[in-house]
Design an enzyme around this catalytic site. Sequence first.
Site, PDB file in Angstrom:
ATOM      1  N   ARG A  93       5.666   5.509   1.993  1.00 36.28           N
ATOM      2  CA  ARG A  93       4.778   6.655   2.208  1.00 36.28           C
ATOM      3  C   ARG A  93       4.607   6.824   3.713  1.00 36.28           C
ATOM      4  O   ARG A  93       5.077   5.988   4.499  1.00 36.28           O
ATOM      5  CB  ARG A  93       3.437   6.444   1.514  1.00 36.28           C
ATOM      6  CG  ARG A  93       2.671   5.250   2.042  1.00 36.28           C
ATOM      7  CD  ARG A  93       1.405   4.953   1.270  1.00 36.28           C
ATOM      8  NE  ARG A  93       0.367   5.944   1.466  1.00 36.28           N
ATOM      9  CZ  ARG A  93      -0.923   5.716   1.252  1.00 36.28           C
ATOM     10  NH1 ARG A  93      -1.330   4.512   0.837  1.00 36.28           N
ATOM     11  NH2 ARG A  93      -1.814   6.656   1.445  1.00 36.28           N
ATOM     12  N   GLY A 114       2.320   2.297  -3.081  1.00 34.58           N
ATOM     13  CA  GLY A 114       2.323   2.811  -4.446  1.00 34.58           C
ATOM     14  C   GLY A 114       3.113   1.933  -5.402  1.00 34.58           C
ATOM     15  O   GLY A 114       3.567   2.406  -6.450  1.00 34.58           O
ATOM     16  N   LYS A 131       0.824  -1.213   0.000  1.00 38.30           N
ATOM     17  CA  LYS A 131       0.000   0.000   0.000  1.00 38.30           C
ATOM     18  C   LYS A 131       0.859   1.264   0.000  1.00 38.30           C
ATOM     19  O   LYS A 131       0.453   2.304   0.503  1.00 38.30           O
ATOM     20  CB  LYS A 131      -0.961   0.030   1.190  1.00 38.30           C
ATOM     21  CG  LYS A 131      -1.869  -1.183   1.296  1.00 38.30           C
ATOM     22  CD  LYS A 131      -2.606  -1.488   0.007  1.00 38.30           C
ATOM     23  CE  LYS A 131      -3.568  -0.401  -0.403  1.00 38.30           C
ATOM     24  NZ  LYS A 131      -4.273  -0.710  -1.685  1.00 38.30           N
ATOM     25  N   LYS A 177      -7.341   2.082  -6.426  1.00 40.23           N
ATOM     26  CA  LYS A 177      -6.376   3.120  -6.088  1.00 40.23           C
ATOM     27  C   LYS A 177      -7.134   4.423  -5.798  1.00 40.23           C
ATOM     28  O   LYS A 177      -8.017   4.824  -6.536  1.00 40.23           O
ATOM     29  CB  LYS A 177      -5.381   3.338  -7.234  1.00 40.23           C
ATOM     30  CG  LYS A 177      -4.764   2.036  -7.762  1.00 40.23           C
ATOM     31  CD  LYS A 177      -4.098   1.216  -6.673  1.00 40.23           C
ATOM     32  CE  LYS A 177      -3.592  -0.115  -7.210  1.00 40.23           C
ATOM     33  NZ  LYS A 177      -3.065  -0.988  -6.154  1.00 40.23           N
TER      34      LYS A 177
END
Length: 307
Positions: free
Chosen positions: A147, A66, A64, A270
């Site tokens: 992230r 990207g 998760k 997404k």
Amino acid sequence: MLWTVLLALLVLLLLQTQLSVCLRELRAGGSSPPTFSSSSSPSSSSYNATQQRLPGAIIIGVRKGGTRALLEMLNLHPDVEVAKAEVHYFNVEEHYRRGLAWYRAQMPFTLPGQLTVEKTPGYFAAPQVPAHVWDMNPAVRLLLIVRDPAERLVSDYTQVLHNRLTRHKPYQTLEDLLLRKGRIDPGYKALQRSLYHQHLARWLEVFPLEQIHVVDGDALIRDPFPELRKAERFLDLPPRISPDNFYYNTTKGFYCLLSAGHDKCLDESKGRPHAPLSSQAFKKLCRYFRKPNKLFFEMVGRSFSWC
């Protein structure tokens, strides 16, 4: 008998003609690799290809973070071919026992000089994977996209929640899973996946940091091109991806891809709205990640604008 001989000669003539055409196209393809087209089928995209090769680069995670977006963006490059599905070779024992021949068979067909890229986000947090990857190729290049770990955790839960709702299975709220007696529960699996420093430490026991390129997943969402240019340099690829390959889709709320007159957007999973989490619980989560984040920043020699 005469008709049989004539038919055999005709078939041989046709085969010789087809072989000549294939050889000419293969020579032409060797000097000018095929370009990306979102509308091309697997059979047409591999028509001039020579063989399946083990990956020269692997997107190892994070989940998760990207990884799919990064893979699709790298696939814009004419010298890159990507495995379309997550292979889970190094982190699933059943797959790993099948050996490198099986793993190679999951890869796309490529021309000489093209780079094969595979992505399986589960690799990053699986303890056995770094040594397995090293045994496959000690020179392989690794891409790690990260992230904000708090946002990643919520996104992780959101995906699991969506899957359970789709299958009409019971579920717990994120707050119930995340907190125990009002405090962050360190045993929650989604939380453990966000402890980047712990997982990276295992990779650095096997690979030098110079072989691992860290991609800023939040920056990739805001403005893809600068992150893609850095990835091109890391992979020793000539600069072929440009700002013209991206356009912002106001309906979806993120960038889509453009190449050869065709556009491609990531699927509806997404950008899915996050599951609810109270501001108080989110603040506790951010406080919990302060020290782990600091350790990760020190390991990679850079910092990120996380909560």
